[in-house]
Design a protein around this motif. Structure first.
Motif, PDB file in Angstrom:
ATOM      1  N   VAL A 152      43.333  71.519  25.797  1.00  0.00           N
ATOM      2  CA  VAL A 152      43.024  70.875  27.073  1.00  0.00           C
ATOM      3  C   VAL A 152      44.277  70.271  27.702  1.00  0.00           C
ATOM      4  CG1 VAL A 152      41.688  69.042  28.190  1.00  0.00           C
ATOM      5  CG2 VAL A 152      40.622  70.449  26.412  1.00  0.00           C
ATOM      6  N   PHE A 153      45.006  69.452  26.929  1.00  0.00           N
ATOM      7  CA  PHE A 153      46.152  68.766  27.526  1.00  0.00           C
ATOM      8  C   PHE A 153      47.404  69.646  27.581  1.00  0.00           C
ATOM      9  CE2 PHE A 153      49.861  65.911  27.460  1.00  0.00           C
ATOM     10  CZ  PHE A 153      49.670  65.322  28.699  1.00  0.00           C
ATOM     11  N   TYR A 154      47.852  70.149  26.434  1.00  0.00           N
ATOM     12  CA  TYR A 154      49.124  70.874  26.426  1.00  0.00           C
ATOM     13  C   TYR A 154      49.030  72.285  27.026  1.00  0.00           C
ATOM     14  CZ  TYR A 154      51.422  67.135  23.936  1.00  0.00           C
ATOM     15  OH  TYR A 154      51.966  65.925  23.604  1.00  0.00           O
ATOM     16  N   GLY A 167      51.249  59.027  35.005  1.00  0.00           N
ATOM     17  CA  GLY A 167      52.261  58.394  34.161  1.00  0.00           C
ATOM     18  C   GLY A 167      52.441  59.135  32.848  1.00  0.00           C
ATOM     19  N   PHE A 168      53.394  58.681  32.075  1.00  0.00           N
ATOM     20  CA  PHE A 168      53.635  59.228  30.748  1.00  0.00           C
ATOM     21  C   PHE A 168      54.093  58.081  29.865  1.00  0.00           C
ATOM     22  CE2 PHE A 168      56.290  61.023  27.407  1.00  0.00           C
ATOM     23  CZ  PHE A 168      55.419  61.958  26.862  1.00  0.00           C
ATOM     24  N   ILE A 187      49.062  58.799  25.629  1.00  0.00           N
ATOM     25  CA  ILE A 187      49.916  59.717  26.382  1.00  0.00           C
ATOM     26  C   ILE A 187      50.082  59.290  27.837  1.00  0.00           C
ATOM     27  CG2 ILE A 187      50.240  62.122  27.092  1.00  0.00           C
ATOM     28  CD1 ILE A 187      48.396  62.887  24.695  1.00  0.00           C
ATOM     29  N   TYR A 188      48.997  58.926  28.492  1.00  0.00           N
ATOM     30  CA  TYR A 188      49.021  58.570  29.920  1.00  0.00           C
ATOM     31  C   TYR A 188      47.967  57.500  30.183  1.00  0.00           C
ATOM     32  CZ  TYR A 188      45.176  61.925  29.856  1.00  0.00           C
ATOM     33  OH  TYR A 188      44.028  62.589  29.548  1.00  0.00           O
ATOM     34  N   ASP A 189      47.911  57.013  31.399  1.00  0.00           N
ATOM     35  CA  ASP A 189      46.958  55.982  31.789  1.00  0.00           C
ATOM     36  C   ASP A 189      45.640  56.636  32.206  1.00  0.00           C
ATOM     37  OD1 ASP A 189      45.544  53.857  32.805  1.00  0.00           O
ATOM     38  OD2 ASP A 189      47.166  53.120  34.077  1.00  0.00           O
ATOM     39  N   ASN A 190      44.629  56.586  31.327  1.00  0.00           N
ATOM     40  CA  ASN A 190      43.317  57.207  31.601  1.00  0.00           C
ATOM     41  C   ASN A 190      42.714  56.724  32.919  1.00  0.00           C
ATOM     42  OD1 ASN A 190      43.662  56.750  28.655  1.00  0.00           O
ATOM     43  ND2 ASN A 190      41.789  57.912  28.473  1.00  0.00           N
ATOM     44  N   GLU A 191      42.933  55.457  33.226  1.00  0.00           N
ATOM     45  CA  GLU A 191      42.306  54.855  34.412  1.00  0.00           C
ATOM     46  C   GLU A 191      42.749  55.521  35.717  1.00  0.00           C
ATOM     47  OE1 GLU A 191      39.939  52.368  34.228  1.00  0.00           O
ATOM     48  OE2 GLU A 191      40.056  52.693  32.065  1.00  0.00           O
TER      49      GLU A 191
END
Length: 152
Positions: free
Chosen positions: A76-78, A121-122, A40-44
């Protein structure tokens, strides 16, 4: 002891199969969840500013894996708009409820911050965690893999 947590992706019809590896079942599940979020996105780019704790139950370890992934994605995310940088499965055990009946209990904590599309990011939308192809396997004496398929 070094903590091992890695993940990879496998081709899977219209979905993505995530395989998490670890030196314990807990670490393999953690790697699986980090792999899901990295779709989904950049964890870093996520900072560990806050944490959220959960306790879940299931009739078996596969149901635990599904529920951890589903809660992380949906709640958690949505729902909470929370970007996860790390996850720690604090407790994963089989508990006797009657003479020959058991349930599994899992306590885990996620660390991260509010999701910010500009900052994190996405990459791709993960619509749902599926019940298809969930698995956990002991590969070697101290090496495990956990697998799940997500609908993208």
């Amino acid at each position: 002891m070094t903590v091992l947590r890695e993940y990879e992706y496998e081709d899977h019809t219209a979905d993505i199969k995530i395989v998490g590896y670890g030196n314990t079942p807990k670490r393999a599940i953690e790697a699986l969840i980090l792999g899901m979020f990295n779709i989904i996105y950049d964890n870093e780019k996520v900072e560990k500013k806050e944490s959220k704790q959960f306790v879940i139950e299931g009739k078996n370890i596969l149901e635990i894996i599904y529920n951890v992934a589903r809660i992380c994605l949906e709640e958690v995310f949505y729902k909470d708009k929370f970007a996860v940088r790390d996850i720690r499965v604090k407790n994963l055990k089989k508990v006797r409820v009657e003479s020959k009946k058991y349930k599994w209990v899992c306590r885990f904590e996620v660390y991260g911050e509010k999701y910010d599309k500009e900052k994190h990011g996405f990459k791709k939308e993960v619509k749902a965690v599926t019940l298809h192809d969930i698995n956990i396997t002991k590969i070697m004496k101290t090496y495990w893999s956990a697998e799940i398929v997500v609908d993208v």
